[in-house]
Design an enzyme around this catalytic site. Structure first.
Site, PDB file in Angstrom:
ATOM      1  N   SER A 305      13.647   8.739 -32.849  1.00 56.15           N
ATOM      2  CA  SER A 305      12.828   9.502 -31.914  1.00 56.15           C
ATOM      3  C   SER A 305      12.377   8.666 -30.722  1.00 56.15           C
ATOM      4  O   SER A 305      13.185   8.277 -29.873  1.00 56.15           O
ATOM      5  CB  SER A 305      11.636  10.097 -32.668  1.00 56.15           C
ATOM      6  N   ASP A 316      20.637   2.461 -20.618  1.00 57.84           N
ATOM      7  CA  ASP A 316      21.284   3.148 -19.501  1.00 57.84           C
ATOM      8  C   ASP A 316      20.966   2.491 -18.158  1.00 57.84           C
ATOM      9  O   ASP A 316      21.802   2.492 -17.239  1.00 57.84           O
ATOM     10  CB  ASP A 316      20.871   4.623 -19.469  1.00 57.84           C
ATOM     11  N   LYS A 330      17.494  11.106 -34.021  1.00 54.89           N
ATOM     12  CA  LYS A 330      16.568  12.238 -33.906  1.00 54.89           C
ATOM     13  C   LYS A 330      16.316  12.494 -32.424  1.00 54.89           C
ATOM     14  O   LYS A 330      15.478  11.850 -31.809  1.00 54.89           O
ATOM     15  CB  LYS A 330      15.250  11.975 -34.636  1.00 54.89           C
TER      16      LYS A 330
END
Length: 449
Positions: A305, A316, A330
């Site tokens: 999460s 990224d 998740k």
């Protein structure tokens, strides 16, 4: 006659009224409804009728009388739990506990505890809390809380007794190794759950462990990094951010923590909901508190999460190297709603995507460098993880804190904390993931010169 008998039950009266209203509406608007809408409406009515029949049979035939409240609560719980593993209907106590855990604060003593035999064992006191200042130590066994013996008490009962309104006092009876039982009087305070711990490693490398994401976590992380910088003459050469076995927490904490290390205004995370107007893009603000110093983020299959939001954003943006194992996967967002009479609803309302529009759901974050779970040395597990204070060379004399002044207690606690920190650093030396992260950061430092 049968209809009148049914209407004696309030719930059935409500359901019948709903069906009647919908049926009437469907007749009045029949020309406006297309075939699919009429079919959906009829299906809805049929489902309500099936619920009504099941409810009526349970009330008439179940071996014991069941009140409406229990049946209705269980029906809602079943409806919600059938959606996905993360949606749940919360009873008042569960709702209160959940809100308390996300806030990261509560009125209490400041100790991490577990149940052991007929006592409650202190795992550790939290720094600078009432329990810490009162001289509570790891390994202490609590045998009485106030006037109530702990024997036969659940851990939850013990927690509830020790928590309470800040400013109120409670007396704890403690057994410490080789000492007679003694009583400690502690005044409750607002306790901030310690979700961040940091240590300075060799070569100016900071190590920070984040165990969960709560409201105070971002501020705790900033304070921890600033402390490590101060210990290293004002800066850190690099940082290891350990998110292993971090189950996540609140979204805003993940966004704030990611923002600490990003210096551009790009996306941190994108939230997509079924309702398009609720789609939200969260962007970073300028200002990297590490000024571009290299970061390694450690993850494993227990990182979920909010942990994956941070790892995905830093990956990224090429701000950090991700090391370890593929994370849990998740990729959904839950919203907590307050309902009548203290009940709550935690329901999945959206999915999140990384800055490069990657969905994590059931996929997880793939590390840039995969590591195997191996040990750096062949040794018995208990030699590292179960070392006792009394096993350490030059360990502190075991004292009854009730016989010491406040100043003497704090001095003893600080000495004990110093020894515990040394022990933790020794464990980190034997942690393969940390070892590999340090080697990588050292190599990057050499290349930078």
């Amino acid at each position: 006659m049968i209809l009148l008998n049914y209407l004696r039950h309030p719930l059935l009266l409500v359901i019948f009224s709903t069906i009647f209203a919908l049926s009437t509406a469907s007749c009045a608007e029949k020309k406006e409804l297309n075939a699919k809408e009429q079919q959906n409406l009829q299906t809805f009515i049929n489902d309500l009728e099936a619920f009504t029949i099941a409810y009526s049979n349970i009330k008439k035939l179940y071996v014991e009388e069941v009140d409406n409240k229990k049946l209705f609560t269980n029906a809602i719980k079943g409806m919600v739990s059938g959606l996905d593993p993360h949606s749940v209907y919360l009873e008042p106590k569960e709702q209160k506990n959940l809100l308390e855990s996300t806030s990261g604060k509560f009125g209490g003593l400041g100790i991490v505890i577990s149940k052991k035999n007929d006592a409650i064992q202190v795992i550790s006191p939290i720094d600078d809390t009432p329990a810490y200042k009162a001289g509570m130590q790891a390994g202490d066994m609590i045998i009485k809380i106030g006037n109530k013996p702990v024997r036969g008490m659940t851990l939850e009962d013990g927690v509830n007794l020790m928590r309470g309104k800040p400013g109120t006092d409670i007396k704890i009876t403690v057994v410490r190794k080789n000492k007679k039982p003694f009583m400690v009087k502690i005044t409750r305070e607002i306790i901030t759950i310690v979700s961040v711990r940091g240590y300075l490693l060799d070569d100016g490398i900071g190590y920070v462990r984040v165990s969960s994401f709560q409201k105070p976590t971002s501020n705790l992380l900033q304070k921890t990094i600033k402390r490590l910088m101060k210990e290293n003459d004002g800066h850190l050469e690099s940082l290891i951010l350990d998110l292993r076995n971090n189950p996540g927490g609140i979204l805003n904490a993940a966004i704030d923590i990611s923002d600490l290390f990003l210096d551009d205004a790009g996306t941190i995370v994108y939230i997509k909901s079924r309702i398009k107007s609720n789609n939200t893009r969260f962007n970073a603000t300028s200002g990297d508190m590490l000024l571009g110093s290299p970061i390694v983020v450690l993850i494993n299959e227990g990182s979920a999460s909010a942990s994956e939001i941070v790892a995905g954003a830093l990956q990224d943006h090429k701000r950090a190297i991700i090391m370890g194992n593929t994370s849990f996967g998740k990729g959904s967002v839950q919203t907590i709603l307050g309902l009548k009479d203290g009940y709550g609803l935690k329901v999945t309302t959206a999915r999140y995507y990384t800055p490069n529009d990657r969905s994590i759901q059931a996929k997880g974050i793939e590390p840039d460098i995969k590591l195997k779970n191996i040990s750096l040395e062949n040794e018995r597990k208990d030699e590292v993880t179960n070392t006792k204070e009394s096993d350490l060379e030059g360990h502190l004399d075991i004292e009854d804190p009730s016989k010491l002044s406040s100043k003497e207690v704090l001095i003893a606690q600080e000495k004990k904390k110093t020894k515990e920190n040394k022990k933790i650093l020794e464990r980190l030396e034997k942690d393969y993931f940390v070892h590999e992260a340090r080697n990588l950061l050292k190599a990057l430092a050499v290349l930078k010169k």
